[in-house]
Design an enzyme around this catalytic site. Structure first.
Site, PDB file in Angstrom:
ATOM      1  N   CYS A   1       4.652  34.445  63.332  1.00 37.18           N
ATOM      2  CA  CYS A   1       5.705  34.065  62.381  1.00 37.18           C
ATOM      3  C   CYS A   1       5.145  33.856  60.975  1.00 37.18           C
ATOM      4  O   CYS A   1       5.701  34.335  59.997  1.00 37.18           O
ATOM      5  CB  CYS A   1       6.382  32.768  62.810  1.00 37.18           C
ATOM      6  SG  CYS A   1       6.885  32.735  64.535  1.00 37.18           S
ATOM      7  N   ASP A   2       4.058  33.105  60.866  1.00 36.49           N
ATOM      8  CA  ASP A   2       3.641  32.581  59.569  1.00 36.49           C
ATOM      9  C   ASP A   2       2.331  33.164  59.021  1.00 36.49           C
ATOM     10  O   ASP A   2       1.988  32.907  57.864  1.00 36.49           O
ATOM     11  CB  ASP A   2       3.498  31.047  59.659  1.00 36.49           C
ATOM     12  CG  ASP A   2       4.814  30.376  60.040  1.00 36.49           C
ATOM     13  OD1 ASP A   2       5.867  30.917  59.672  1.00 36.49           O
ATOM     14  OD2 ASP A   2       4.779  29.329  60.707  1.00 36.49           O
TER      15      ASP A   2
ATOM     16  N   CYS B   1       2.769  29.143  65.048  1.00 35.91           N
ATOM     17  CA  CYS B   1       3.083  30.538  65.392  1.00 35.91           C
ATOM     18  C   CYS B   1       2.476  31.490  64.371  1.00 35.91           C
ATOM     19  O   CYS B   1       3.005  31.659  63.274  1.00 35.91           O
ATOM     20  CB  CYS B   1       4.594  30.725  65.457  1.00 35.91           C
ATOM     21  SG  CYS B   1       5.096  32.431  65.758  1.00 35.91           S
TER      22      CYS B   1
END
Lengths: 305, 305
Positions: free
Chosen positions: B137-138, B134
């Protein structure tokens, strides 16, 4: 022409702040504009019990501060100003404020909504201390108490049913002698032994010491005054979205709320709406925050295509 | 026939737990069924940085615990079992599990989705230490590093563009010699100097000491082996929703995700879907939680009408 941004967010409540957190973290050049206090309506909440992640609850103003800190930590720029107009135009939208004009590729409207107030003495004074506008938010706080709910529409009667799960007694105060609520909801409320109706009455004053203790009622038929002892009062006489400047530009529902799909897209490419200002919002802090993140992800996708 | 509930929630990630928190707090008699670890996919996240309210970030497993504690504090009942089938039927839905059958008036499907894995040595070992599924997200964690992204579809190329804002260099590894991504996204990626393409190649092994350091690649043309030094690798080869048992019962999109409107309603009254399992989810913790609250509010409204 003023400064240019990739994304301008209107409103600094949970929806706007979360959109700002996501947009800034994605390295989109983002400006959030808020005319009042950062945090929006939650700054009035003594304790938010149903925001996931805080089992003990959290003070509304503190939750706003935390999200604010997180968003600005990723570089979100915030302007304290009132938006006075907007002119949508493909990838060159104009947002005018009391502090100057801005152009942007995308706008996220997160300007919120206001619960309509009764406008009676004691109402503002006791907000958060017995006066509430949201049964889903505050209902469980009134366990074992007598509460009143003011209004006669679907929302009022549905909230009365909801409150009857917690309160020992629920008094529905309505200015007329019949409800506007839909038939099936009415029937359920009339059949619920905990719910009583106080017809043809309006609240003229909310009284108490540290918290709400009683309501002064006036008959709409003969002006007679009476007093009702309650541990709390829920006001359910409607609400108004802060969407006036979008009338004629975007499709609104009959209440003035902005219509979006589940991606938070309005009918105009690049213009998104999130939180309480949009049609069908559940009007909770967590749903507003979720909307804000979705709107920012949608805006980032719009910018990259 | 087994025990009866007003609401059964399938799945104990952020969407299901938040639905449970809201439903239990509304005093709906609610059962949440989870076959694995409470918290769902976030239990794999070393640190969730973009969940509003935690400016320092929070360990995924801890966030799951907090929401779990909050929901059970309001009386949510949780069953550790696998759902093996469901038979929708107006207000008398049947949910079958390895631990018995349950009837309920309403179902909230929050069973999530899985990112497709490469299935190569090192992949599982380095999840959260350089292997990610993701970018939203990261991505920010890979500032100043060289990262690889595996895949050739729209998601892979959009994520490559996103990662180019943080990484110094992005290598897109694709098993073919042309992309499946849409034209406009392709053009932007090809024009981005930070993005290089490694054509006709597959990853056969992910290697490193404490974190990912290099990928072993094999040519799909001549089987030649090469090594690519990277600080991280994003896998973008698709995902699969946990929705198999709803096929034929509810409308799914082409990827198998459940279609809902913005109230989280499916096409069947009383059946709702929330979080990653639904079509058009932004697949973030905050959006899943928001979905869960919306679904629970919608379910409560369904029950009261």
């Amino acid at each position: 022409m003023g400064k240019s941004y990739q994304v301008v967010i209107i409103g600094g409540g949970p929806a706007g702040l979360t959109a700002g957190l996501y947009s800034a973290r994605s390295r989109c050049n983002t400006l959030l504009i808020e005319k009042g206090i950062i945090g929006g309506q939650i700054t009035n909440a003594e304790r938010v019990e149903n925001y996931p992640g805080f089992p003990e609850g959290i003070q509304g103003i503190r939750l706003g501060q935390l999200i604010h800190e997180q968003a600005t930590g990723y570089g979100l720029e915030i302007l304290s100003a009132e938006v006075i107009g907007a002119v949508p135009s493909a990838r060159h939208n104009l947002v005018s404020t009391g502090e100057g004009d801005f152009t942007c590729e995308s706008i996220i409207i997160a300007s919120g909504a206001q619960y309509r107030r009764l406008g009676v003495p004691g109402e503002d004074e006791f907000v958060g201390r017995g006066v509430s506008y949201c049964a889903t938010c505050d209902g469980p706080l009134f366990k074992g108490k007598t509460v009143a709910i003011v209004g006669g529409g679907d929302a009022a009667v549905t909230e009365a049913l909801y409150l009857s799960k917690f309160a020992t007694s629920v008094k529905v105060i309505h200015r007329r002698s019949e409800l506007r609520a839909s038939k099936v909801v009415q029937e359920r409320a009339l059949a619920e032994p905990k719910i009583d109706f106080v017809w043809d009455s309006v609240v003229t004053r909310i009284e108490g010491d540290k918290a709400v203790e009683q309501l002064v009622l006036k008959s709409t038929k003969d002006d007679r005054i009476s007093v009702l002892e309650v541990g709390g009062v829920f006001v359910a006489v409607g609400s108004e979205p802060n969407s006036a400047q979008w009338r004629g530009l975007l499709p609104l529902d009959e209440g003035g709320y902005i219509i979006t799909n589940e991606l938070m897209e309005t009918s105009l490419p690049g213009i998104f709406a999130a939180g309480d200002v949009r049609h069908n919002s559940a009007r909770q802090v967590i749903t507003a925050a979720g909307d804000g993140a979705t709107a920012a992800v949608s805006a980032a996708r719009f910018l990259s295509h």
